[in-house]
Design a protein around this motif. Structure first.
Motif, PDB file in Angstrom:
ATOM      1  N   ASP A 159      33.453  74.138  37.771  1.00  0.00           N
ATOM      2  CA  ASP A 159      34.166  73.229  36.893  1.00  0.00           C
ATOM      3  C   ASP A 159      33.486  72.407  36.708  1.00  0.00           C
ATOM      4  O   ASP A 159      33.410  71.143  35.572  1.00  0.00           O
ATOM      5  N   ILE A 193      34.141  69.285  33.502  1.00  0.00           N
ATOM      6  CA  ILE A 193      34.250  70.926  32.153  1.00  0.00           C
ATOM      7  C   ILE A 193      35.704  70.193  31.660  1.00  0.00           C
ATOM      8  O   ILE A 193      36.346  71.248  33.022  1.00  0.00           O
ATOM      9  N   LYS A 239      34.659  77.505  29.402  1.00  0.00           N
ATOM     10  CA  LYS A 239      33.811  76.817  30.384  1.00  0.00           C
ATOM     11  C   LYS A 239      32.144  77.293  29.949  1.00  0.00           C
ATOM     12  O   LYS A 239      31.368  75.710  29.209  1.00  0.00           O
TER      13      LYS A 239
END
Length: 412
Positions: free
Chosen positions: A234, A246, A256
């Motif tokens: 992440d 993110i 992502k």
């Protein structure tokens, strides 16, 4: 920022005015946004108009088989931290549509432009971009698109000698080979779940080996380059090793990855990753994609999947069984009329989901699902399909024109 050019010539101004008039007539007739016909009229009157309109802009071009519309939107939001942006946000990504978009950007500082893969080299010659983002290449529109390696070669040849900074996905061998002809490349480890279009080396034709940390050709040594930006769970790791979280409203690993590439692009313009990523959170949907709508007293999440790579990514983000699923496939001009790609999609990933099938090519899809051993029902309309499914929010997955058909039906 690029220095402003001289005011548009009378011919260019006439072309812009005529293009806007043609677009307005098209909208009034209910034939869509009018961006394509408007651009065609304008370019007919001034073939050099695209270059003239881009002259005062710092331009970013975004090209890929999958994810370019979303990434264009994310980059545009990030760059607004530095000034006004003009963008073809609705995905009209050939020269006519791009021209229409830029015609509305006289006060903009940045132009963030999605470009169809086949037109990238030509548009790059016209607009002299500062950055070109290359995300992925995979099979798409089989009846008219070039084989993927040929497309990569077209990119490689067209971008050779470009002054632009190329922000490229180092996990896609075809993208790596295409970008390697350029002098200034920023490598992003964005990942690549779909690998079936890149088992052979694009440089020599040898077999690519796929160790956990990338790819390498045992015959010529072509290999995954070392990235300076990395998608790690992440977070995005920047060139200094700092990890930036993110936080997106858009779902899934693929988005992502799009955010990681977008942060790398924004950094070329001096926009810090933290600022860029925070601005990307405002994007909740892109041209209807990922929207949740209510229809027939049911919630539907609208998901676009145009080709095998796109379907694979989409399957990874839908809610788990027994969430009902509607699948819709057309084969019109904008989709490509060859539906043989259906056999490359691993539909067994939908096991356990109640499935309803609609669309122009619902029978083609039904045969594919039957071979995959899945249970499903076939319907003429979306309303019928919804009525046949059990309660709960519905995941609706459609290819390009089928997606537009659904949006019209549900009023989105």
């Amino acid at each position: 920022m690029t220095e402003s050019t001289e005011p548009l010539s009378p011919r260019a101004r006439l072309a812009v005015t005529a293009g806007k008039a043609a677009a307005a007539v098209s909208r009034a007739a209910g034939r869509g946004s009018g961006s394509v016909i408007g651009g065609r009229v304008a370019l007919k009157l001034d073939p050099d108009l695209l270059a003239r309109l881009a002259g005062h802009l710092d331009v970013v071009l975004v090209s890929a088989t999958n994810g370019k519309t979303t990434t264009t939107r994310l980059i545009a939001e990030a760059l607004r931290a530095g000034g006004p942006v003009v963008s073809n946000a609705l995905g009209a990504n050939m020269p006519a549509g791009i021209t229409s978009a830029l015609a509305g950007g006289s006060d903009a500082r940045y132009g963030v432009i999605e470009v169809d893969e086949k037109y990238l080299a030509g548009v790059a010659r016209d607009v002299e971009p500062k950055v070109i983002a290359l995300l992925n290449l995979s099979r798409d529109q089989l009846d008219r698109a070039a084989e993927t390696r040929m497309l990569a070669e077209h990119w490689r040849t067209g971008l050779e000698g470009s002054k632009a900074t190329i922000v490229a996905n180092c996990d896609d061998p075809l993208v790596v080979w295409a970008a390697s002809s350029s002098a200034h490349v920023v490598w992003v480890a964005a990942g690549q779940e779909w690998k079936d279009d890149a088992w052979s080396c694009p440089a020599c034709g040898g077999v690519l080996q796929r160790p956990d940390d990338g790819f390498v050709c045992g015959e010529c040594g072509f290999a995954r380059p070392q990235p300076t930006w990395v998608l790690s769970g992440d977070h995005v790791l920047d060139p200094h090793g700092s990890a930036w979280p993110i936080h997106l409203q858009l779902p899934g690993r693929a988005n992502k990855a799009n955010a990681a590439s977008s942060a790398a692009v924004a950094a070329v313009f001096g926009i810090a990753p933290q600022v860029a990523l925070e601005r990307m959170y405002s994007v909740a949907a892109v041209a209807g994609r990922y929207d949740v709508v209510t229809y027939q007293n049911r919630e539907l999440r609208l998901l676009l999947a145009k080709n095998p790579a796109g379907w694979l990514e989409t399957f990874s983000l839908i809610d788990p069984p027994p969430t009902p699923v509607v699948l819709s496939v057309n084969a019109r001009g904008a989709d490509g009329t060859d539906t043989s790609w259906l056999w490359d999609v691993d539909y067994t990933r939908l096991a356990g989901h109640p499935i309803a099938v609609i669309g122009d090519r619902r029978l083609d899809l039904a045969v594919r699902l039957e071979v995959a051993g899945l249970e499903f029902t076939v319907h003429d309309t979306l309303q019928q399909a919804i009525g046949a499914l059990p309660p709960g929010r519905i995941e609706l997955i459609a290819n390009y024109t089928a997606f537009q058909d659904v949006r019209r039906v549900v009023g989105n």
